[in-house]
Design an enzyme around this catalytic site. Sequence first.
Site, PDB file in Angstrom:
ATOM      1  CB  THR A 133      -3.942  -2.883  -0.608  1.00 31.01           C
ATOM      2  OG1 THR A 133      -3.818  -2.269   0.665  1.00 31.01           O
ATOM      3  CG2 THR A 133      -3.888  -1.838  -1.692  1.00 31.01           C
ATOM      4  CB  ALA A 134      -6.951  -3.841   3.911  1.00 28.71           C
ATOM      5  CG  PHE A 149       5.024 -18.657  -4.898  1.00 28.58           C
ATOM      6  CD1 PHE A 149       3.964 -19.400  -5.400  1.00 28.58           C
ATOM      7  CD2 PHE A 149       5.077 -18.432  -3.530  1.00 28.58           C
ATOM      8  CE1 PHE A 149       2.982 -19.903  -4.573  1.00 28.58           C
ATOM      9  CE2 PHE A 149       4.104 -18.933  -2.683  1.00 28.58           C
ATOM     10  CZ  PHE A 149       3.061 -19.671  -3.203  1.00 28.58           C
ATOM     11  CB  ALA A 151      -0.934  -0.001   1.203  1.00 19.64           C
ATOM     12  CE  LYS A 153      -4.592 -11.468  -2.201  1.00 22.18           C
ATOM     13  NZ  LYS A 153      -5.015 -10.224  -1.496  1.00 22.18           N
ATOM     14  NE  ARG A 200      -5.587  -4.367  11.205  1.00 21.19           N
ATOM     15  CZ  ARG A 200      -5.530  -5.672  11.208  1.00 21.19           C
ATOM     16  NH1 ARG A 200      -6.598  -6.368  11.557  1.00 21.19           N
ATOM     17  NH2 ARG A 200      -4.437  -6.308  10.861  1.00 21.19           N
ATOM     18  CB  SER A 252       7.109 -10.136   0.193  1.00 21.11           C
ATOM     19  OG  SER A 252       6.711  -8.799   0.343  1.00 21.11           O
TER      20      SER A 252
HETATM   21  P1  NDP Z   1       1.275  -6.166   4.808  1.00 17.60           P
HETATM   22  O1  NDP Z   1       1.179  -7.183   5.898  1.00 17.60           O
HETATM   23  O2  NDP Z   1       2.401  -5.245   4.794  1.00 17.60           O
HETATM   24  O3  NDP Z   1      -0.080  -5.336   4.740  1.00 17.60           O
HETATM   25  C1  NDP Z   1      -1.335  -5.893   4.949  1.00 17.60           C
HETATM   26  C2  NDP Z   1      -2.298  -4.751   5.129  1.00 17.60           C
HETATM   27  O4  NDP Z   1      -3.623  -5.279   5.333  1.00 17.60           O
HETATM   28  C3  NDP Z   1      -1.981  -3.918   6.376  1.00 17.60           C
HETATM   29  O5  NDP Z   1      -2.368  -2.595   6.146  1.00 17.60           O
HETATM   30  C4  NDP Z   1      -2.882  -4.558   7.427  1.00 17.60           C
HETATM   31  O6  NDP Z   1      -3.183  -3.704   8.502  1.00 17.60           O
HETATM   32  C5  NDP Z   1      -4.116  -4.826   6.583  1.00 17.60           C
HETATM   33  N1  NDP Z   1      -4.972  -5.853   7.151  1.00 17.60           N
HETATM   34  C6  NDP Z   1      -4.721  -7.165   7.269  1.00 17.60           C
HETATM   35  N2  NDP Z   1      -5.749  -7.784   7.845  1.00 17.60           N
HETATM   36  C7  NDP Z   1      -6.679  -6.828   8.108  1.00 17.60           C
HETATM   37  C8  NDP Z   1      -7.964  -6.835   8.718  1.00 17.60           C
HETATM   38  N3  NDP Z   1      -8.520  -7.973   9.151  1.00 17.60           N
HETATM   39  N4  NDP Z   1      -8.620  -5.664   8.829  1.00 17.60           N
HETATM   40  C9  NDP Z   1      -8.060  -4.495   8.396  1.00 17.60           C
HETATM   41  N5  NDP Z   1      -6.849  -4.442   7.802  1.00 17.60           N
HETATM   42  C10 NDP Z   1      -6.168  -5.591   7.671  1.00 17.60           C
HETATM   43  O7  NDP Z   1       1.195  -7.035   3.486  1.00 17.60           O
HETATM   44  P2  NDP Z   1       1.482  -6.647   1.971  1.00 17.60           P
HETATM   45  O8  NDP Z   1       1.618  -5.200   1.808  1.00 17.60           O
HETATM   46  O9  NDP Z   1       2.543  -7.549   1.515  1.00 17.60           O
HETATM   47  O10 NDP Z   1       0.114  -7.118   1.310  1.00 17.60           O
HETATM   48  C11 NDP Z   1      -0.854  -6.179   0.865  1.00 17.60           C
HETATM   49  C12 NDP Z   1      -1.712  -6.831  -0.186  1.00 17.60           C
HETATM   50  O11 NDP Z   1      -0.882  -7.264  -1.262  1.00 17.60           O
HETATM   51  C13 NDP Z   1      -2.473  -8.062   0.304  1.00 17.60           C
HETATM   52  O12 NDP Z   1      -3.738  -8.055  -0.334  1.00 17.60           O
HETATM   53  C14 NDP Z   1      -1.618  -9.210  -0.209  1.00 17.60           C
HETATM   54  O13 NDP Z   1      -2.358 -10.397  -0.372  1.00 17.60           O
HETATM   55  C15 NDP Z   1      -1.154  -8.630  -1.542  1.00 17.60           C
HETATM   56  N6  NDP Z   1       0.027  -9.257  -2.094  1.00 17.60           N
HETATM   57  C16 NDP Z   1       1.264  -9.122  -1.482  1.00 17.60           C
HETATM   58  C17 NDP Z   1       2.380  -9.728  -2.019  1.00 17.60           C
HETATM   59  C18 NDP Z   1       3.732  -9.586  -1.411  1.00 17.60           C
HETATM   60  O14 NDP Z   1       4.676 -10.300  -1.831  1.00 17.60           O
HETATM   61  N7  NDP Z   1       3.933  -8.698  -0.445  1.00 17.60           N
HETATM   62  C19 NDP Z   1       2.278 -10.580  -3.223  1.00 17.60           C
HETATM   63  C20 NDP Z   1       0.961 -10.601  -3.831  1.00 17.60           C
HETATM   64  C21 NDP Z   1      -0.115  -9.968  -3.270  1.00 17.60           C
HETATM   65  P3  NDP Z   1      -2.240  -3.665   9.820  1.00 17.60           P
HETATM   66  O15 NDP Z   1      -0.958  -2.987   9.388  1.00 17.60           O
HETATM   67  O16 NDP Z   1      -3.014  -2.872  10.797  1.00 17.60           O
HETATM   68  O17 NDP Z   1      -2.031  -5.096  10.212  1.00 17.60           O
END
Ligand code: NDP
Length: 348
Positions: A89-90, A244, A24, A179, A43, A224
Amino acid sequence: MASNSTTSGAGKTILVTGGSGFVAAEVLNAFLSRGYNVRTTVRNDSSADKIKKSHSKYINQLSFAIVKDVQIPGGHDEAVKGVDGVVHTASPFLLQVEDNERDLLLPAIKGTTEVLASVQKNAPNVKRVVITSSFASVVDVSKGNRPGYAYSEKDWNPTPYEVAAKKDAPAAVAYCASKVFAEKAAFDYVKEHKPQFEITTVCPPMVYGPSGSVVTNLDNLNTSAADIYRLMNGSCKEVPETSFYGWVDVRDVGEVHARAFESPEAAGQRYLTVSSGYTYQKICDIIRKDFPEKRNLVPEGTAPYPDVYTLDNSKVKKQLGVEFRSLETSIHDMVVQFIEIEKATGKA
Ligand code: NDP
């Protein structure tokens, strides 16, 4: 990919869910640098404070909405009011959880449909919602390395829900399923509810590179980033097996989200957003070459590139006009950032 600092977003407001995340942070940058105002959900106030610091350059374009859990029914009703577009994205990307269904599947799936329902009800100006999906939603892990096969947007992860929800299923299986079920739920939502918006999904494999998110603790990295940091902090004695065989730079992923939002052609599309194939061997080789001072902490191996599937990025390149950073650039920049954080946090 060259950074895009046009002013295509002037006067418009985008809601980005989960602004505290690794991905994000670069989605925020891609929209903010185009002149959009960005409201982001977090959050808690402490996450908002961190984003104010990491994105201080754009402080006048940033605002926040607290949503304690993405899956709360109506939880985004207020956050979406007045916005012109949404990027969702969350979603939890965790490989260690207590309960696959509670901690991975439901937040991903219900989180997505609840965001869409809030947008349909309360944000009449929104014509496009971009959703961060994943290669996890594309790959069929049961087929193994599939030499000669090229994954594309036509492929869907076939894991049955009941298999992923099982208490003893590996969290990685449940995460991948979270996903695919979330992405399918989004396309089904549009078919069933015929909202005022169309959706676009972005499917990256492993996302690496330096993110603009605030990292204060290298022991608590997102999944990651931790995947790379372990290769240079002495915790891997041997080069690990690659999970992967595809990766992409986080800055390019941010850019693709913005282009997916702005492109009329992207309506209803999914984009396999990948730079190239890779192995941990290749990454260790890059770190050992570029950072001799870290060499004694990085495992040395000699494994050749295996005979495995490839990922086809021709659609995202053609339709969204993107060029992806190389693995060398991305890993180099990421390690530079890790070293800066080590120094800042006294870990060096
Ligand atoms: P992060 O863990 O850095 O971010 C996850 C985000 O989602 C955080 O803002 C977290 O909030 C929020 N979140 C998770 N669960 C909840 C919930 N129940 N309610 C509200 N907010 C929530 O992960 P990434 O940035 O890596 O992932 C972000 C997106 O990208 C996801 O959809 C992931 O599946 C996708 N993605 C990531 C990849 C990667 O390699 N990083 C690869 C492919 C897809 P908080 O900080 O408060 O926990």
